[in-house]
Write a protein that holds these residues in place. Structure first.
Motif: not given
Length: 305
Positions: A195-201, A219-223, A236-244, A266-270
């Protein structure tokens, strides 16, 4: 809540739930997101959806009173034989026996039924319970059996020496209580997700899962799940391209979380990362939320960790 969760785990959830939704009207009117958030950590979120839907039916069709007859209560969303019998006996004093996992194990030993403890075998024990249930205090009878199964006739190392029905237990008389029920073969599937933890402002990007399916509406972090042969970064890059709509970049491992569900682990890598562009607008499905605001969103337990 007790359908899939132990009593000690349920009590604090139940107390918070009653404070939030003191009656069927308040539960039926509550936004689904608030209901799912109150349920967060109990799992099997369809139970919470059904409970809210049942409250709406009780208000709309039954004047705010839970039906006290088998046909009426069986029509409520999410109400099966166990819940119907529990409510009818405990709340309304009707002689309907409850068969949960504890009662099923207890009665299989009491009657010396050598089989797996699955709901499909309940037909073997239901006639006995229907004849034996107390007509004066059916709710106490059912709760006593559930307690006896949970505290004395345990799945492992049953405490037969202190059992009040030992003298009539067929399995104890034959010395086979330790091998009833028959063991079930259980395999746990391992899944690796990113999953991606993306922060902005000061806000973080989160997405809403589809309403139907596993963990629907949470709800969840994208991934998502890493496919065979993929590196975690590529996944991670593929999942984000598909989801966002855009892939991630500058990925740095933030934390690894392990969480066990009923049938898989589940082994979840953030990863803390950035986006290689602007995310695709998806109103109601994709949003930015501050850390404080995140606490108002219902998350799966792994994501919440």
């Amino acid at each position: 809540m007790l359908q899939q969760t132990t009593v000690p785990a349920v009590v604090p959830y139940y107390e918070r739930w009653i404070a939030l939704f003191p009656n069927v009207e308040s539960l039926g009117r509550a936004p689904l997101r608030k209901v799912l958030k109150a349920w967060q950590g109990l799992g099997y979120y369809q139970r919470a959806r059904n409970l809210r839907a049942a409250a709406q039916v009780v208000v709309d069709r039954h004047g705010g009173r839970v039906p006290d007859d088998p046909a009426g209560i069986a029509k409520l969303p999410g109400v099966g034989p166990y819940t119907a019998a529990a409510v009818l006996s405990i709340a309304f004093g009707k002689p309907y026996p409850v068969i949960d996992a504890n009662v099923r194990r207890l009665m299989m030993r009491f009657l010396a039924i050598r089989d797996e403890a699955v709901a499909g075998r309940d037909a073997k024990i239901r006639p006995f319970l229907e004849a034996a249930i107390s007509r004066r205090s059916p709710g106490d009878f059912n709760q006593a059996l559930m307690e006896l199964g949970g505290r004395v006739c345990r799945s492992r190392r049953p405490l037969c020496a202190g059992c009040p029905v030992r003298a009539d237990c067929a399995a104890f008389a034959k010395g086979i209580q330790e091998i009833i029920p028959a063991p079930r073969t259980k395999t746990t599937k391992r899944i690796e997700a990113v999953v991606a933890v993306v922060e902005r402002d000061g806000a973080y990007l989160i997405r809403k899962r589809p309403e139907r399916g596993l963990l629907g509406g949470l709800w969840e972090f994208p991934g998502g799940k890493r496919e065979p042969g993929e590196t975690r970064t590529a996944a991670l890059r593929r999942e984000l391209r598909e989801e966002v709509g855009v892939p991630s970049r500058d990925e740095k491992l933030l934390v690894k979380v392990r969480h066990a569900y009923t049938q898989f682990q589940v082994d979840l890598y953030a990863y803390r990362c950035a986006l290689a562009g602007e995310p695709r607008p998806r109103p109601g499905r994709l949003t930015w939320a501050t850390l404080a605001a995140l606490r108002r969103y219902p998350f799966p337990s792994g994501s919440a960790k």
